[in-house]
Design a protein around this motif. Structure first.
Motif, PDB file in Angstrom:
ATOM      1  N   VAL A 243      -3.689  17.138  -4.122  1.00  0.00           N
ATOM      2  CA  VAL A 243      -4.140  15.970  -4.884  1.00  0.00           C
ATOM      3  C   VAL A 243      -3.446  14.753  -4.293  1.00  0.00           C
ATOM      4  CG1 VAL A 243      -4.604  17.229  -7.017  1.00  0.00           C
ATOM      5  CG2 VAL A 243      -2.321  16.279  -6.611  1.00  0.00           C
ATOM      6  N   GLY A 244      -4.089  13.601  -4.411  1.00  0.00           N
ATOM      7  CA  GLY A 244      -3.517  12.400  -3.827  1.00  0.00           C
ATOM      8  C   GLY A 244      -3.758  11.181  -4.677  1.00  0.00           C
ATOM      9  N   GLY A 245      -2.935  10.178  -4.459  1.00  0.00           N
ATOM     10  CA  GLY A 245      -3.096   8.898  -5.129  1.00  0.00           C
ATOM     11  C   GLY A 245      -2.718   7.776  -4.190  1.00  0.00           C
ATOM     12  N   ARG A 246      -3.528   6.732  -4.186  1.00  0.00           N
ATOM     13  CA  ARG A 246      -3.270   5.586  -3.311  1.00  0.00           C
ATOM     14  C   ARG A 246      -3.334   4.306  -4.138  1.00  0.00           C
ATOM     15  NH1 ARG A 246      -4.973   5.407   2.757  1.00  0.00           N
ATOM     16  NH2 ARG A 246      -3.703   3.637   3.428  1.00  0.00           N
ATOM     17  N   LEU A 247      -2.237   3.554  -4.122  1.00  0.00           N
ATOM     18  CA  LEU A 247      -2.141   2.304  -4.866  1.00  0.00           C
ATOM     19  C   LEU A 247      -1.980   1.157  -3.875  1.00  0.00           C
ATOM     20  CD1 LEU A 247      -1.905   0.847  -7.610  1.00  0.00           C
ATOM     21  CD2 LEU A 247       0.576   1.198  -7.440  1.00  0.00           C
TER      22      LEU A 247
ATOM     23  N   PHE B 140      -6.575   1.422  -7.328  1.00  0.00           N
ATOM     24  CA  PHE B 140      -6.052   2.793  -7.288  1.00  0.00           C
ATOM     25  C   PHE B 140      -7.170   3.734  -6.871  1.00  0.00           C
ATOM     26  CE2 PHE B 140      -5.472   6.977  -9.261  1.00  0.00           C
ATOM     27  CZ  PHE B 140      -4.252   7.343  -8.694  1.00  0.00           C
ATOM     28  N   ILE B 141      -6.844   4.660  -5.979  1.00  0.00           N
ATOM     29  CA  ILE B 141      -7.780   5.709  -5.558  1.00  0.00           C
ATOM     30  C   ILE B 141      -7.144   7.064  -5.862  1.00  0.00           C
ATOM     31  CG2 ILE B 141      -8.983   6.786  -3.618  1.00  0.00           C
ATOM     32  CD1 ILE B 141      -9.087   4.097  -2.255  1.00  0.00           C
ATOM     33  N   GLY B 142      -7.834   7.871  -6.647  1.00  0.00           N
ATOM     34  CA  GLY B 142      -7.392   9.230  -6.918  1.00  0.00           C
ATOM     35  C   GLY B 142      -8.243  10.226  -6.168  1.00  0.00           C
ATOM     36  N   SER B 143      -7.603  11.178  -5.493  1.00  0.00           N
ATOM     37  CA  SER B 143      -8.342  12.121  -4.651  1.00  0.00           C
ATOM     38  C   SER B 143      -7.828  13.538  -4.864  1.00  0.00           C
ATOM     39  CB  SER B 143      -8.216  11.733  -3.172  1.00  0.00           C
ATOM     40  OG  SER B 143      -6.865  11.756  -2.758  1.00  0.00           O
ATOM     41  N   LEU B 144      -8.632  14.513  -4.455  1.00  0.00           N
ATOM     42  CA  LEU B 144      -8.248  15.919  -4.457  1.00  0.00           C
ATOM     43  C   LEU B 144      -9.020  16.620  -3.359  1.00  0.00           C
ATOM     44  CD1 LEU B 144     -10.085  17.838  -7.305  1.00  0.00           C
ATOM     45  CD2 LEU B 144     -10.637  15.493  -6.679  1.00  0.00           C
ATOM     46  N   GLY B 145      -8.511  17.771  -2.966  1.00  0.00           N
ATOM     47  CA  GLY B 145      -9.191  18.477  -1.890  1.00  0.00           C
ATOM     48  C   GLY B 145      -8.590  19.836  -1.629  1.00  0.00           C
ATOM     49  N   PHE B 146      -9.126  20.487  -0.585  1.00  0.00           N
ATOM     50  CA  PHE B 146      -8.717  21.854  -0.239  1.00  0.00           C
ATOM     51  C   PHE B 146      -8.865  22.045   1.262  1.00  0.00           C
ATOM     52  CE2 PHE B 146      -9.877  26.229   0.744  1.00  0.00           C
ATOM     53  CZ  PHE B 146      -8.851  26.943   0.143  1.00  0.00           C
ATOM     54  N   GLU B 147      -7.880  22.671   1.878  1.00  0.00           N
ATOM     55  CA  GLU B 147      -7.946  23.068   3.283  1.00  0.00           C
ATOM     56  C   GLU B 147      -7.736  24.564   3.376  1.00  0.00           C
ATOM     57  OE1 GLU B 147      -4.737  20.776   4.788  1.00  0.00           O
ATOM     58  OE2 GLU B 147      -6.019  19.104   5.416  1.00  0.00           O
ATOM     59  N   GLY B 148      -8.524  25.217   4.195  1.00  0.00           N
ATOM     60  CA  GLY B 148      -8.374  26.649   4.382  1.00  0.00           C
ATOM     61  C   GLY B 148      -8.637  27.047   5.819  1.00  0.00           C
TER      62      GLY B 148
ATOM     63  N   ASP C 111       0.848  -1.190   0.000  1.00  0.00           N
ATOM     64  CA  ASP C 111       0.000   0.000   0.000  1.00  0.00           C
ATOM     65  C   ASP C 111       0.883   1.239   0.000  1.00  0.00           C
ATOM     66  OD1 ASP C 111      -2.670   1.335   0.330  1.00  0.00           O
ATOM     67  OD2 ASP C 111      -1.736   2.017   2.190  1.00  0.00           O
ATOM     68  N   SER C 112       0.598   2.174  -0.905  1.00  0.00           N
ATOM     69  CA  SER C 112       1.352   3.426  -0.982  1.00  0.00           C
ATOM     70  C   SER C 112       0.371   4.579  -1.127  1.00  0.00           C
ATOM     71  CB  SER C 112       2.322   3.410  -2.161  1.00  0.00           C
ATOM     72  OG  SER C 112       3.091   4.593  -2.203  1.00  0.00           O
ATOM     73  N   ASP C 113       0.360   5.480  -0.155  1.00  0.00           N
ATOM     74  CA  ASP C 113      -0.548   6.630  -0.131  1.00  0.00           C
ATOM     75  C   ASP C 113       0.293   7.899  -0.203  1.00  0.00           C
ATOM     76  OD1 ASP C 113      -2.750   8.243   0.125  1.00  0.00           O
ATOM     77  OD2 ASP C 113      -2.941   7.976   2.292  1.00  0.00           O
ATOM     78  N   ASN C 114       0.075   8.710  -1.243  1.00  0.00           N
ATOM     79  CA  ASN C 114       0.893   9.895  -1.493  1.00  0.00           C
ATOM     80  C   ASN C 114       0.001  11.117  -1.717  1.00  0.00           C
ATOM     81  OD1 ASN C 114       3.755   8.548  -1.982  1.00  0.00           O
ATOM     82  ND2 ASN C 114       2.225   7.326  -3.076  1.00  0.00           N
ATOM     83  N   THR C 115       0.378  12.223  -1.103  1.00  0.00           N
ATOM     84  CA  THR C 115      -0.373  13.470  -1.240  1.00  0.00           C
ATOM     85  C   THR C 115       0.578  14.599  -1.584  1.00  0.00           C
ATOM     86  OG1 THR C 115      -2.005  12.737   0.395  1.00  0.00           O
ATOM     87  CG2 THR C 115      -1.932  15.087  -0.099  1.00  0.00           C
TER      88      THR C 115
END
Length: 395
Positions: free
Chosen positions: A306-310, A330-338, A286-290
């Motif tokens: 943006v993120g990707g998890r394999l 594979f999971i592709g993600s995106l998001g925003f923090e403010g 498992d590799s989770d990268n942001t």
């Protein structure tokens, strides 16, 4: 009135000594017989008390009654107060022996050993408890049947600071049955750490770290994650492109299993079979990268990412078990923090409370994350960790 307990010592020797200008008294009592009421209950050949160490053999006792145990007598003893025990042991450790009589359950006892050695970087504790239970069922709901009268526990937790960067944590937890901890140590059952058996080696340096975890569920009635072993590497907030971007990554590889407790099989066979059909032994990667690009605009701190998890498995679910070929997801993600910070200062003084000015701070935060790309549904994958159950989401 009559005391609850007393000690009969036919011979006592008292000696005074001087060390570093201080005077101490050492008393030794011989052929000691301990009485509870008028009943002799224990014999001790020699007992020593030193006013320099101020150690007493009997630490405490308690008498009471409860629905669970009936009338009970509990005593705590300090073996380090005995004459033949080396005094240097108390410099880095403590030992308490607990002896009990529970009217409804029978004689019981155990010990608590704690240690902390600065010279070796070692600290931890060892606890034991044993009782030959006289009842057929526990008193605490759901009142589980007692199938083995010999009940108890053993718990060892140890931390070894090998170097400034390397640490080894070890835990060994044995429980005789599923109901024992709740019945005899209910507060620990409700609020304490989960009972586990593992070895975890951890090395940290700056923002990077690596761990090696070996974990086994030796209590076969428990449901839990097992690793033989699992290696993990992570880096937090690694700067890229002249600090314009940050990369956070965690990757692990191991041979894993999810043990489903065997007592669940006898109590609810349908649930047991359904859970067993979702897991099994396999290799897992498992590799989770942001990747994030934090910036500040006016009073707003923003962090789009943006993120990707394999994740890969050496086996897949097929025919209600880990019987299929290797698979992955594979999971592709995106998001925003403010976030921002609003504050106001007040000229407030109070000598009694030692207040010289007051500032009120409000920190509003917002976070949005979505995973629009998920290449395989969780029901098609072996389940070990929470991430295995992820599906597409928008929160």
């Amino acid at each position: 009135g009559h005391p609850h307990f007393h000690v009969n010592s036919p011979k006592i020797r008292i000696k005074r000594r001087v060390e570093d200008g201080e005077t101490y008294t050492e008393a030794k009592a011989y052929d000691n017989v301990f009485y509870f009421g008028q009943i002799p209950t224990a014999y001790l050949p020699v007992y020593k008390y030193d006013t320099q160490k101020k150690e007493s053999l009997l630490i405490g006792y308690g008498v009471g009654s409860s629905q669970r145990f009936g009338t009970f007598l509990r005593t705590a003893w300090n073996p380090y107060a005995l004459a033949f025990v080396p005094s240097s042991l108390s410099d880095w450790s403590s030992l308490v022996t607990n002896l009990e009589y529970l009217n409804k359950r029978g004689p019981a006892g155990g010990f608590e050993f704690e240690y902390d050695r600065d010279d070796t970087g070692t600290e931890g504790f060892l606890e034991t408890y044993y009782v030959k239970d006289k009842l057929d069922r526990d008193e605490v709901p759901p009142r589980l049947p007692i199938t083995d009268k010999h009940r108890g526990r053993g718990l060892w937790r140890n931390r070894q600071e090998v170097t400034e960067e390397l640490r080894a944590d070890t835990e060994l937890s044995y429980l005789s049955d599923r109901g024992f901890l709740k019945e005899y140590f209910e507060e620990e059952f409700q609020e304490g750490k989960k009972q586990e058996t593992y070895l975890n080696l951890r090395r940290l340096k700056d923002n990077r770290g690596a761990t090696l975890l070996a974990k086994d569920e030796i209590n076969k009635f428990q449901t839990g994650f097992e690793a033989w072993p699992q290696v993990t590497y992570h880096a937090i907030g690694q700067p890229l492109w002249e600090n314009r971007l940050n990369m956070t990554s965690e990757s692990n590889f191991g041979y894993l299993n999810m043990q489903i407790g065997n007592e669940l099989e006898s109590s609810n066979n349908d649930v047991f079979n359904r859970l067993r059909s979702t897991t099994g032994k396999s290799f897992r990667f498992d590799s989770d990268n942001t990747l994030s690009a934090p910036f500040k605009w006016w009073i707003l701190k923003a962090n789009p990412f943006v993120g990707g998890r394999l994740t890969g498995y050496s086996k897949s679910l097929e025919n209600n078990g880990p019987n299929g070929d290797a698979t992955g997801r594979f999971i592709g993600s995106l998001g925003f923090e403010g976030s921002t910070q609003l504050w106001r200062a007040y000229a407030l003084e109070n000598k009694l409370l030692r207040i010289n000015g007051l500032r009120h701070i409000i920190t509003p935060e917002v976070r949005w994350i979505a995973a629009p790309i998920v290449t395989k549904k969780p029901e098609d994958l072996l389940q070990y960790e929470r991430s295995d159950a992820l599906n597409d989401y928008n929160t």
